[in-house]
Scaffold this motif. Structure first.
Motif, PDB file in Angstrom:
ATOM      1  N   LEU A 187       0.812  -1.217   0.000  1.00 15.29           N
ATOM      2  CA  LEU A 187       0.000   0.000   0.000  1.00 15.29           C
ATOM      3  C   LEU A 187       0.847   1.269   0.000  1.00 15.29           C
ATOM      4  CD1 LEU A 187      -2.705  -1.071   2.618  1.00 15.29           C
ATOM      5  CD2 LEU A 187      -3.017  -0.862   0.143  1.00 15.29           C
ATOM      6  N   GLY A 188       2.174   1.119   0.079  1.00 22.18           N
ATOM      7  CA  GLY A 188       3.047   2.285   0.111  1.00 22.18           C
ATOM      8  C   GLY A 188       3.122   2.947   1.476  1.00 22.18           C
ATOM      9  N   ARG A 189       2.656   2.287   2.526  1.00 19.19           N
ATOM     10  CA  ARG A 189       2.687   2.841   3.888  1.00 19.19           C
ATOM     11  C   ARG A 189       3.981   2.366   4.564  1.00 19.19           C
ATOM     12  NH1 ARG A 189      -3.082   1.106   6.131  1.00 19.19           N
ATOM     13  NH2 ARG A 189      -2.072   1.733   8.094  1.00 19.19           N
ATOM     14  N   TYR A 190       5.080   2.980   4.153  1.00 14.33           N
ATOM     15  CA  TYR A 190       6.391   2.448   4.508  1.00 14.33           C
ATOM     16  C   TYR A 190       6.757   2.677   5.973  1.00 14.33           C
ATOM     17  CZ  TYR A 190       6.710   2.129  -0.560  1.00 14.33           C
ATOM     18  OH  TYR A 190       6.459   1.831  -1.876  1.00 14.33           O
ATOM     19  N   THR A 191       6.333   3.787   6.540  1.00 17.40           N
ATOM     20  CA  THR A 191       6.618   4.031   7.957  1.00 17.40           C
ATOM     21  C   THR A 191       5.896   3.012   8.822  1.00 17.40           C
ATOM     22  OG1 THR A 191       6.920   6.399   7.550  1.00 17.40           O
ATOM     23  CG2 THR A 191       6.518   5.717   9.817  1.00 17.40           C
ATOM     24  N   ASP A 192       4.621   2.765   8.519  1.00 15.80           N
ATOM     25  CA  ASP A 192       3.851   1.758   9.257  1.00 15.80           C
ATOM     26  C   ASP A 192       4.485   0.376   9.099  1.00 15.80           C
ATOM     27  OD1 ASP A 192       2.097   3.732   9.979  1.00 15.80           O
ATOM     28  OD2 ASP A 192       0.569   3.213   8.492  1.00 15.80           O
ATOM     29  N   ALA A 193       4.939   0.084   7.882  1.00 18.01           N
ATOM     30  CA  ALA A 193       5.554  -1.212   7.617  1.00 18.01           C
ATOM     31  C   ALA A 193       6.834  -1.379   8.434  1.00 18.01           C
ATOM     32  CB  ALA A 193       5.864  -1.353   6.131  1.00 18.01           C
ATOM     33  N   TYR A 194       7.650  -0.335   8.478  1.00 25.38           N
ATOM     34  CA  TYR A 194       8.898  -0.408   9.232  1.00 25.38           C
ATOM     35  C   TYR A 194       8.624  -0.633  10.722  1.00 25.38           C
ATOM     36  CZ  TYR A 194      13.354   0.827  11.326  1.00 25.38           C
ATOM     37  OH  TYR A 194      14.504   0.802  12.070  1.00 25.38           O
ATOM     38  N   ASP A 195       7.646   0.094  11.254  1.00 20.37           N
ATOM     39  CA  ASP A 195       7.304  -0.056  12.670  1.00 20.37           C
ATOM     40  C   ASP A 195       6.838  -1.478  12.979  1.00 20.37           C
ATOM     41  OD1 ASP A 195       7.956   2.583  13.067  1.00 20.37           O
ATOM     42  OD2 ASP A 195       5.882   3.308  13.041  1.00 20.37           O
ATOM     43  N   GLN A 208      11.935   2.013  -1.442  1.00 18.27           N
ATOM     44  CA  GLN A 208      12.319   3.393  -1.149  1.00 18.27           C
ATOM     45  C   GLN A 208      13.583   3.814  -1.905  1.00 18.27           C
ATOM     46  OE1 GLN A 208      12.318   2.650   3.212  1.00 18.27           O
ATOM     47  NE2 GLN A 208      10.836   4.309   3.339  1.00 18.27           N
ATOM     48  N   ASP A 219       3.369  11.674  -4.624  1.00 18.05           N
ATOM     49  CA  ASP A 219       4.038  11.351  -3.366  1.00 18.05           C
ATOM     50  C   ASP A 219       4.335   9.853  -3.308  1.00 18.05           C
ATOM     51  OD1 ASP A 219       3.899  13.977  -2.420  1.00 18.05           O
ATOM     52  OD2 ASP A 219       1.885  13.666  -1.589  1.00 18.05           O
ATOM     53  N   GLY A 220       5.399   9.512  -2.622  1.00 13.30           N
ATOM     54  CA  GLY A 220       5.686   8.111  -2.332  1.00 13.30           C
ATOM     55  C   GLY A 220       6.223   7.289  -3.480  1.00 13.30           C
TER      56      GLY A 220
END
Length: 235
Positions: free
Chosen positions: A3-11, A42, A215-216
């Motif tokens: 989904l491109g939600r990379y911060t959530d994925a990293y957490d 990224q 974005d992203g």
């Protein structure tokens, strides 16, 4: 990640890694593989390569062939971005051998498509078309349509001079929007490139201009879009 939600994925992946006991080798390898994918999306290739190599080391200890194949293919993707085509091909060939032994059709198709990307990148359009066609056929045997593979196949037709057929197939591929954000971006980039080759410069310029402002977007993909934007603007 899809989904491109990379911060959530990293957490989430960091939490997962911290929760896993040291003997959970398969799960740790899977988390490392996912972190490698995350950094690849990224454009952070050195970090991605490091995580993929750690994942490969862990996966090799498990002897779980499907997991090893997954790591090999994703490791090859990073090496392609770095220009290490011979090493990537070696990874893909090994993964393909594993997937054939396990009779995993979709995985075979994906690996063939990755080999096709190398052929496309090195301007071997005839070979690229063969690999993309084989991948597309395998996908149809399991009732799956991969719009990005179809887009690449259409682009190779355009480069081979079969422009009417290629353009039609490319437009068909664009009607099926992949759920995966990265696949969406790569398909859009393929359409922009196809428009430039077909000398539809105004459309290519407008599409590329909109694309680079999204974005992203993986910075590597964004850079390629700038290249096509420059070519379209020049013409």
């Amino acid at each position: 990640i899809s989904l491109g939600r990379y911060t959530d994925a990293y957490d989430a992946l960091t939490r997962a890694h911290n929760l896993l006991p040291s003997h959970a080798i398969t799960q740790i390898a899977t988390v490392l593989l996912s972190l490698g994918k995350l950094y690849h999306r990224q454009g952070r290739l050195d970090e991605s390569l490091a995580y993929h190599k750690r994942a490969y080391h862990m996966a090799s200890r498990t002897q779980e062939l499907e997991l090893i194949g997954q790591v090999l293919v994703n490791l090859g993707k990073v090496e392609v971005e770095q220009g290490n085509f011979a090493e990537a091909l070696r990874r893909y060939d090994e993964a393909l051998r594993i997937y054939r032994s396990l009779r995993l059709v979709s995985e075979q198709a994906n690996t063939l498509a990755q080999i096709g990307i190398i052929q496309l990148t090195t301007l071997n359009y005839g070979k690229a078309y063969e690999y993309f066609s084989d991948a597309d056929y395998l996908n149809t045997t399991v009732g799956y349509a991969n719009a990005l593979v179809q887009g690449y196949r259409a682009f190779t037709l355009i480069m081979l001079g079969r422009q009417t057929q290629g353009k039609g197939l490319l437009l068909d591929a664009m009607e099926s929007v992949p759920r995966d954000i990265d696949m969406q971006h790569r398909l859009q980039l393929t359409h922009i490139a196809g428009s430039v080759i077909l000398e539809d410069f105004a459309q290519a310029r407008d599409q590329a201009l909109s694309f680079v402002q999204l974005d992203g977007v993986n910075p590597i993909i964004r850079t390629r879009a700038y290249l096509w934007l420059g070519l379209a603007s020049h013409h």
